[in-house]
Design an enzyme around this catalytic site. Structure first.
Site, PDB file in Angstrom:
ATOM      1  N   ASP A   6       0.218   5.200   1.041  1.00 32.98           N
ATOM      2  CA  ASP A   6       0.170   6.104   2.200  1.00 32.98           C
ATOM      3  C   ASP A   6       0.104   5.317   3.501  1.00 32.98           C
ATOM      4  O   ASP A   6      -0.764   4.454   3.678  1.00 32.98           O
ATOM      5  CB  ASP A   6      -1.062   7.007   2.117  1.00 32.98           C
ATOM      6  CG  ASP A   6      -1.083   7.867   0.866  1.00 32.98           C
ATOM      7  OD1 ASP A   6      -0.833   9.070   0.977  1.00 32.98           O
ATOM      8  OD2 ASP A   6      -1.352   7.321  -0.220  1.00 32.98           O
ATOM      9  N   ASP A  66       0.880  -1.159   0.000  1.00 30.21           N
ATOM     10  CA  ASP A  66       0.000   0.000   0.000  1.00 30.21           C
ATOM     11  C   ASP A  66       0.924   1.217   0.000  1.00 30.21           C
ATOM     12  O   ASP A  66       2.115   1.099   0.316  1.00 30.21           O
ATOM     13  CB  ASP A  66      -0.890  -0.042   1.243  1.00 30.21           C
ATOM     14  CG  ASP A  66      -1.780   1.170   1.373  1.00 30.21           C
ATOM     15  OD1 ASP A  66      -2.389   1.575   0.367  1.00 30.21           O
ATOM     16  OD2 ASP A  66      -1.849   1.735   2.472  1.00 30.21           O
TER      17      ASP A  66
END
Length: 225
Positions: free
Chosen positions: A13, A11
């Protein structure tokens, strides 16, 4: 690297990159424009994984049905796009070395994110990661967002990776749900942008990592016949 893992997906952020410093600046500027008090850093970090709309709702104490919600959300996105030119986002500790070692070992890595491509691409370019990243899957590239497994499976397909020997690392419940739905190894990034009521231990993760620097050690523990 001494691992049987053949692909690592992140992922973005709150997992691979700490982007909260940019959102702190953007939210301060947005709230100042509307004469509102600033948000605390902890509130930004706890909310940013849920997107721009969640930040607006928290910062202005409104719902998305409020007449001013759309205008404020768009202004936040505009400010964020401008901030990317002078981004303060950084890789989490240990990840610069981890990416180097993955590349030296010939293990492809990629990013599967809920961040729209118009923001993800310039951010990665500014950090010198865009050309190194084997694949970038954003919401625009799929028909269904996480926790649907489509984005993770698309990344595996583009990298020619076996899902059974792929790991996905994320800091949100939907990341772990998507990983399990895709039948990849799910690693919860407990250093990420967890909301105040997050219970990482209850997520469907295969492993929980508390500090980013511990990720490489875990990957090296994953050995398969």
């Amino acid at each position: 690297m001494n691992t049987s893992i053949t692909c690592v997906l992140f992922d973005l952020d709150g997992t691979l990159i700490d982007t909260a410093p940019d959102f702190m600046i953007v939210m301060d500027n947005l709230l100042r424009e509307y004469g509102q008090p600033e948000m605390s850093e902890s509130h930004v970090r706890q909310t940013v994984s849920d997107g721009a709309g969640a930040l607006v709702k928290l910062g202005f104490a409104i719902e998305d049905s409020d007449p001013g919600f759309g205008e404020r959300r768009q202004r936040l996105l505009d400010l964020y796009g401008e901030q990317l030119e002078a981004t303060r986002a950084v890789l989490y500790p240990g990840f610069a070395d981890l990416l180097d070692r993955l590349e030296a070992a010939g293990i492809p890595w990629g990013i599967v994110t809920s961040k729209p491509e118009p923001y993800a691409t310039p951010l990665l370019r500014r950090l010198g990661l865009l050309e190194r990243c084997g694949v970038l899957v954003c919401p625009e590239h799929v028909s269904a967002k996480k926790p649907n497994p489509e984005s993770i499976l698309l990344a595996c397909e583009r990298l020619g990776a076996d899902p059974e020997r792929t790991v996905y690392i994320g800091d949100h419940l939907r990341d772990m749900q998507a990983a399990k739905n895709a039948d990849v190894i799910a690693i919860a990034a407990a250093w990420g942008y967890l909301s105040a009521d997050s219970r990482v231990e209850e997520w469907p993760a295969d492993f929980i990592v508390r500090e980013a620097q511990q990720t490489e050690s875990l990957l090296n523990m994953l050995q398969f016949a």
